[in-house]
Scaffold this active site. Sequence first.
Site, short mmCIF file in Angstrom:
data_model
loop_
_atom_site.label_atom_id
_atom_site.label_comp_id
_atom_site.label_asym_id
_atom_site.label_seq_id
_atom_site.Cartn_x
_atom_site.Cartn_y
_atom_site.Cartn_z
N ASP A 64 1.99 -70.80 -2.41
CA ASP A 64 3.29 -71.19 -2.85
C ASP A 64 4.43 -70.67 -4.06
O ASP A 64 3.59 -69.37 -4.44
CB ASP A 64 3.37 -72.23 -2.99
CG ASP A 64 3.04 -73.23 -4.01
OD1 ASP A 64 2.45 -74.66 -3.48
OD2 ASP A 64 3.01 -72.22 -5.27
N PRO A 72 -0.25 -73.80 -15.18
CA PRO A 72 1.86 -73.99 -14.92
C PRO A 72 2.38 -72.11 -14.61
O PRO A 72 3.16 -72.01 -15.07
CB PRO A 72 1.96 -74.98 -16.05
CG PRO A 72 0.45 -74.34 -17.33
CD PRO A 72 -0.86 -74.38 -16.37
N GLY A 93 0.95 -75.40 -10.45
CA GLY A 93 -0.51 -76.74 -11.36
C GLY A 93 -1.71 -77.22 -10.94
O GLY A 93 -2.61 -76.43 -10.83
N ASP A 94 -1.97 -78.63 -10.34
CA ASP A 94 -3.10 -79.62 -9.74
C ASP A 94 -2.79 -79.41 -8.60
O ASP A 94 -1.37 -79.65 -8.19
CB ASP A 94 -3.13 -80.56 -10.79
CG ASP A 94 -4.61 -81.31 -10.12
OD1 ASP A 94 -5.69 -80.60 -10.69
OD2 ASP A 94 -4.00 -82.38 -8.72
N SER A 138 -2.20 -79.39 -14.62
CA SER A 138 -0.42 -79.54 -14.40
C SER A 138 0.28 -79.37 -15.23
O SER A 138 0.32 -79.33 -16.49
CB SER A 138 -0.77 -81.22 -13.93
OG SER A 138 0.67 -81.74 -12.88
N ALA A 139 1.77 -79.55 -14.47
CA ALA A 139 2.71 -79.25 -15.24
C ALA A 139 2.84 -80.12 -16.68
O ALA A 139 3.09 -79.60 -17.79
CB ALA A 139 4.29 -78.84 -15.00
N LYS A 176 8.82 -71.48 -0.59
CA LYS A 176 9.86 -72.20 -0.15
C LYS A 176 11.68 -71.06 -0.77
O LYS A 176 11.42 -70.25 -1.79
CB LYS A 176 10.58 -73.42 -1.27
CG LYS A 176 9.56 -74.51 -0.52
CD LYS A 176 9.89 -75.80 -0.93
CE LYS A 176 8.97 -76.98 -0.72
NZ LYS A 176 8.97 -77.40 -2.02
N MET A 198 10.56 -82.24 -10.23
CA MET A 198 11.66 -82.32 -10.20
C MET A 198 12.76 -82.84 -9.96
O MET A 198 12.86 -83.53 -8.92
CB MET A 198 10.55 -82.41 -8.03
CG MET A 198 10.06 -81.27 -8.26
SD MET A 198 9.33 -81.58 -5.90
CE MET A 198 8.03 -83.01 -6.71
N1 SAH Z 1 1.34 -79.46 -8.10
C1 SAH Z 1 1.93 -79.39 -9.40
C2 SAH Z 1 3.87 -79.65 -9.15
C3 SAH Z 1 4.28 -79.27 -8.46
S1 SAH Z 1 6.23 -80.26 -8.14
C4 SAH Z 1 1.75 -79.34 -10.90
O1 SAH Z 1 0.90 -80.38 -10.93
O2 SAH Z 1 2.01 -78.89 -11.91
C5 SAH Z 1 7.42 -78.85 -8.50
C6 SAH Z 1 7.25 -79.25 -10.12
O3 SAH Z 1 6.44 -78.82 -11.01
C7 SAH Z 1 8.49 -78.61 -10.68
O4 SAH Z 1 9.71 -79.15 -9.80
C8 SAH Z 1 8.74 -78.98 -11.92
O5 SAH Z 1 9.14 -80.27 -12.62
C9 SAH Z 1 6.85 -79.11 -12.48
N2 SAH Z 1 6.56 -77.62 -13.15
C10 SAH Z 1 5.82 -77.00 -12.19
N3 SAH Z 1 5.54 -75.49 -12.81
C11 SAH Z 1 6.21 -76.00 -13.98
C12 SAH Z 1 6.09 -75.18 -15.30
N4 SAH Z 1 5.63 -73.71 -15.37
N5 SAH Z 1 7.13 -75.57 -16.27
C13 SAH Z 1 8.17 -76.97 -16.09
N6 SAH Z 1 7.80 -77.63 -15.07
C14 SAH Z 1 6.70 -77.30 -14.31
#
Ligand code: SAH
Length: 256
Positions: A41, A18, A95-96, A124-125, A63, A175
Amino acid sequence: MTQSPTRSGTVYLVGAGPGDPDLLTLRAARLLMRAEVVVHDGLVDPSILAMAPRTARMISVAKSRARHTLQQDEINALLVREALEGHDVIRLKGGDPFVFGRGGEEAEACHAAGVAVEVVPGISAAMGAAAAAQIPLTHRENASIVSFVAGQCKGLSEQNWAGLAGVGRTLVIYMGIATSEAIAEKLIADGLSPDMPLAVIENAARPTMRVLRGQLAGLAALVADNKVKSPALIVIGEVTGRGDMMELKQVLEAVQ
Ligand code: SAH
């Protein structure tokens, strides 16, 4: 004519967690520190990108509204091309890679082109945010089911939200900030109590983290009044109402 290399490279789909570099896996850190090509990304923290050697080619596919960015099929093609040219490619994702990260599409494109893939999981987040905010996603008294849902517009209307949240369950929405009002309305229409506690966690596991608490009926106002921005998660369920462990910790520290 350039001679094609005898060996094609491997594409490593690597989860960067995260934000905090301390939350990388050792495997991710090791791969990054000897990286040749890094395709990353926008969610990946700069302090993590800085772990790659200076000689690494860093390719951003973030993006951005301001400039042309690669479409998913162009990203897939880029990974395949680099690997077929003989380079090992670190595809670094927030995240993952297999949780709302399109890692599945990238792995499939590599397999179809005969390129070897290794997947390195990341925090993951949902897990990162839960840990940082000290909100247990499951709890023997409150939740034995956890669901991860993508809340962006596409699919929101057809997505079946019924039964995803409620007593005994925790719902984590990725999201979902832009559509938080519609999400709350839909959940309440499905019979969820407007008083159901929730938390919005912005920038989890980063120095700028904010944890906002409220109730389902007030979700849109909570997001608007606090100008919550992506990346943020919405966690809905009784586990978010179990008393603020962070506040408790601060109170205990203050009286010591
Ligand atoms: N693959 C990522 C998710 C990607 S989708 C994972 O596993 O975490 C992107 C979304 O992840 C963002 O819109 C938000 O909802 C969440 N996200 C990712 N990093 C975050 C963070 N540091 N704090 C809070 N939400 C996060």
